[in-house]
Motif scaffolding. Sequence first.
Motif, PDB file in Angstrom:
ATOM      1  N   ALA A 222       0.831  -1.207   0.000  1.00 43.29           N
ATOM      2  CA  ALA A 222       0.000   0.000   0.000  1.00 43.29           C
ATOM      3  C   ALA A 222       0.863   1.254   0.000  1.00 43.29           C
ATOM      4  O   ALA A 222       0.521   2.266  -0.625  1.00 43.29           O
ATOM      5  CB  ALA A 222      -0.925  -0.016   1.212  1.00 43.29           C
ATOM      6  N   VAL A 225       1.840   1.892  -3.572  1.00 42.32           N
ATOM      7  CA  VAL A 225       0.731   2.448  -4.358  1.00 42.32           C
ATOM      8  C   VAL A 225       0.552   3.934  -4.074  1.00 42.32           C
ATOM      9  O   VAL A 225       0.286   4.731  -4.983  1.00 42.32           O
ATOM     10  CB  VAL A 225      -0.569   1.675  -4.051  1.00 42.32           C
ATOM     11  CG1 VAL A 225      -1.780   2.366  -4.673  1.00 42.32           C
ATOM     12  CG2 VAL A 225      -0.457   0.238  -4.544  1.00 42.32           C
ATOM     13  N   VAL A 233       0.830   2.563 -11.356  1.00 42.34           N
ATOM     14  CA  VAL A 233       0.790   1.277 -10.665  1.00 42.34           C
ATOM     15  C   VAL A 233       0.307   0.218 -11.653  1.00 42.34           C
ATOM     16  O   VAL A 233      -0.680   0.415 -12.373  1.00 42.34           O
ATOM     17  CB  VAL A 233      -0.136   1.324  -9.440  1.00 42.34           C
ATOM     18  CG1 VAL A 233      -0.292  -0.060  -8.824  1.00 42.34           C
ATOM     19  CG2 VAL A 233       0.395   2.311  -8.412  1.00 42.34           C
ATOM     20  N   PHE A 235      -0.786  -3.731 -11.479  1.00 40.29           N
ATOM     21  CA  PHE A 235      -1.120  -4.753 -10.481  1.00 40.29           C
ATOM     22  C   PHE A 235      -1.751  -5.954 -11.142  1.00 40.29           C
ATOM     23  O   PHE A 235      -2.628  -5.830 -12.007  1.00 40.29           O
ATOM     24  CB  PHE A 235      -2.101  -4.172  -9.453  1.00 40.29           C
ATOM     25  CG  PHE A 235      -2.661  -5.189  -8.489  1.00 40.29           C
ATOM     26  CD1 PHE A 235      -1.891  -5.672  -7.442  1.00 40.29           C
ATOM     27  CD2 PHE A 235      -3.959  -5.669  -8.626  1.00 40.29           C
ATOM     28  CE1 PHE A 235      -2.392  -6.615  -6.543  1.00 40.29           C
ATOM     29  CE2 PHE A 235      -4.474  -6.612  -7.731  1.00 40.29           C
ATOM     30  CZ  PHE A 235      -3.681  -7.077  -6.692  1.00 40.29           C
ATOM     31  N   ILE A 245      -6.690  -0.896  -4.624  1.00 41.07           N
ATOM     32  CA  ILE A 245      -5.632  -0.209  -5.363  1.00 41.07           C
ATOM     33  C   ILE A 245      -6.229   0.768  -6.359  1.00 41.07           C
ATOM     34  O   ILE A 245      -5.776   1.913  -6.481  1.00 41.07           O
ATOM     35  CB  ILE A 245      -4.730  -1.241  -6.064  1.00 41.07           C
ATOM     36  CG1 ILE A 245      -3.915  -2.003  -5.013  1.00 41.07           C
ATOM     37  CG2 ILE A 245      -3.802  -0.575  -7.080  1.00 41.07           C
ATOM     38  CD1 ILE A 245      -3.170  -3.198  -5.566  1.00 41.07           C
ATOM     39  N   GLU A 248      -7.488   3.880  -4.577  1.00 38.14           N
ATOM     40  CA  GLU A 248      -6.411   4.766  -4.153  1.00 38.14           C
ATOM     41  C   GLU A 248      -5.799   5.498  -5.343  1.00 38.14           C
ATOM     42  O   GLU A 248      -5.506   6.705  -5.263  1.00 38.14           O
ATOM     43  CB  GLU A 248      -5.340   3.957  -3.414  1.00 38.14           C
ATOM     44  CG  GLU A 248      -4.161   4.760  -2.918  1.00 38.14           C
ATOM     45  CD  GLU A 248      -4.503   5.762  -1.823  1.00 38.14           C
ATOM     46  OE1 GLU A 248      -3.580   6.465  -1.369  1.00 38.14           O
ATOM     47  OE2 GLU A 248      -5.682   5.844  -1.406  1.00 38.14           O
ATOM     48  N   CYS A 249      -5.620   4.788  -6.458  1.00 40.13           N
ATOM     49  CA  CYS A 249      -5.084   5.461  -7.647  1.00 40.13           C
ATOM     50  C   CYS A 249      -6.065   6.496  -8.184  1.00 40.13           C
ATOM     51  O   CYS A 249      -5.643   7.541  -8.697  1.00 40.13           O
ATOM     52  CB  CYS A 249      -4.744   4.429  -8.717  1.00 40.13           C
ATOM     53  SG  CYS A 249      -3.301   3.411  -8.313  1.00 40.13           S
TER      54      CYS A 249
END
Length: 486
Positions: A222, A225, A233, A235, A245, A248-249
């Motif tokens: 985390a 990220v 990122v 993933f 993820i 958050e992005c």
Amino acid sequence: MTITADQSTDLDRTRFFINGEWVEPLGTETHTALEAATGERLGTASMGTDADINAAVGAARKALDDGPWGRTTPEERAAAMHRFADALTARAESTSKLVSQENGMPIGLSSAFNGAAPAGLLQMYAEIIKTVPLEVERPSVTGSTIVRREPVGVVGAITPWNYPQVLAMFKIAPALAAGCTIVLKPSPETALDSYVFGDAANEAGLPPGVLNIVLAGRESGAALVSHPDVDKVAFTGSTAAGRIIGAECGRLIRRVTLELGGKSAAVFLADGDIDTLLAGLGMASFMNNSQTCTTQSRILVDRSRYADVVEALAEYTRNLTVGNPLDPSVQIGPMASETHLNRVMGYIDVGRNSDARLVSGGGRPAGQDRGWFVEPTVFADVKNTDQLAREEVFGPVMAVIPFDGDDEAVQIANDSNYGLGGSVWSSDDERALAVARRVRTGTIGVNSYNIDLGSPFGGMKDSGVGRELGPEGLNNYLEYKSIYKV
């Protein structure tokens, strides 16, 4: 866990690859890697902290902004990538064996995906980048515009345990070709093999900081990220983690590629050939012990052929060779960990407690008293609304579902939150193609399922965002800039 000197092995990886050097960790936590087929200890790896991640990102940022990598030409990057590929090829046999020990992948498959494919991807993107015009001048109303492609920047790559080498290279190869720098955070479940990349990168002469490797758990993942110096990122992993993820992005307005889970359908039409289906199931449904995101674990069968296909599937799975993945004759190895074995057995219990009919497998194989083995298992008469048909098992547990006619087959195939893989089986290629075009999935095969590394790969719906592989995969690592001229 504390490891004494007499417990150490030559597979221990107690340092991280940062800025072109093997450096001591900034924390004290370690992870003990166990062999999937035996449960015996393979080695120990240090686990990274937020501080280790910060050091790796700092090295990647410096290599991009101040080091030579950010100013290399495509030809220079391609030459370095070919050297990197050669260094990986020299290690391919030992790497393939190590991954099979870590996650149970049959050695033949591991040789292809963990031995040969990573070098092949480096070579492919090295050649692609030499053909991509990084600047194109176009006429405009006031003069002209230079349309320029530039590297997206520092890439945080987070990769899973099921195909650790090749899935990491899905990200590393196009990122290097584009001129990006990378921080790779591999999965602790395959804690030991990722450092082969560091050894090979040093041998190839990659500049310091271009590729950095820090093994870490979710919390430090985390931190990668969210790090302010990470520009993108990439993933691969579960849909649940991908949601976190992606959110958050989105909050950070950060570029992201997500390759997530699946619950794919193999659609057997009324005119399908059973022998063709059985010949293709190894890749479509049982590849890597079904620890594959594209596993076609929903097998949809036209009702007119249903009884015969169910019987053939049961017999096929009973005859699969289960055992140590280092034995070339083995078709199904163990699950990657005891935790994952328990998850798969839990789904078998779900099937047993439903109205579905168990027709093969359903337990631990006889004679396998060590390791994390499970019998290839088939449940018939599954409803598409059942839990077994809705959720990703990530193990060799098949749900066979009847349908009436091609339209209902498409409806059932599309009645899923996922859309990553799939296949259609028919003696009429045009009929199969017509059905394949209607299934909402990122990839689908006709009378087989074999991933093409030269074509885009990714999912629809909950199976992800964006595409990897092929020339299209390079776009994830490039930004466009317009320079206006009068």
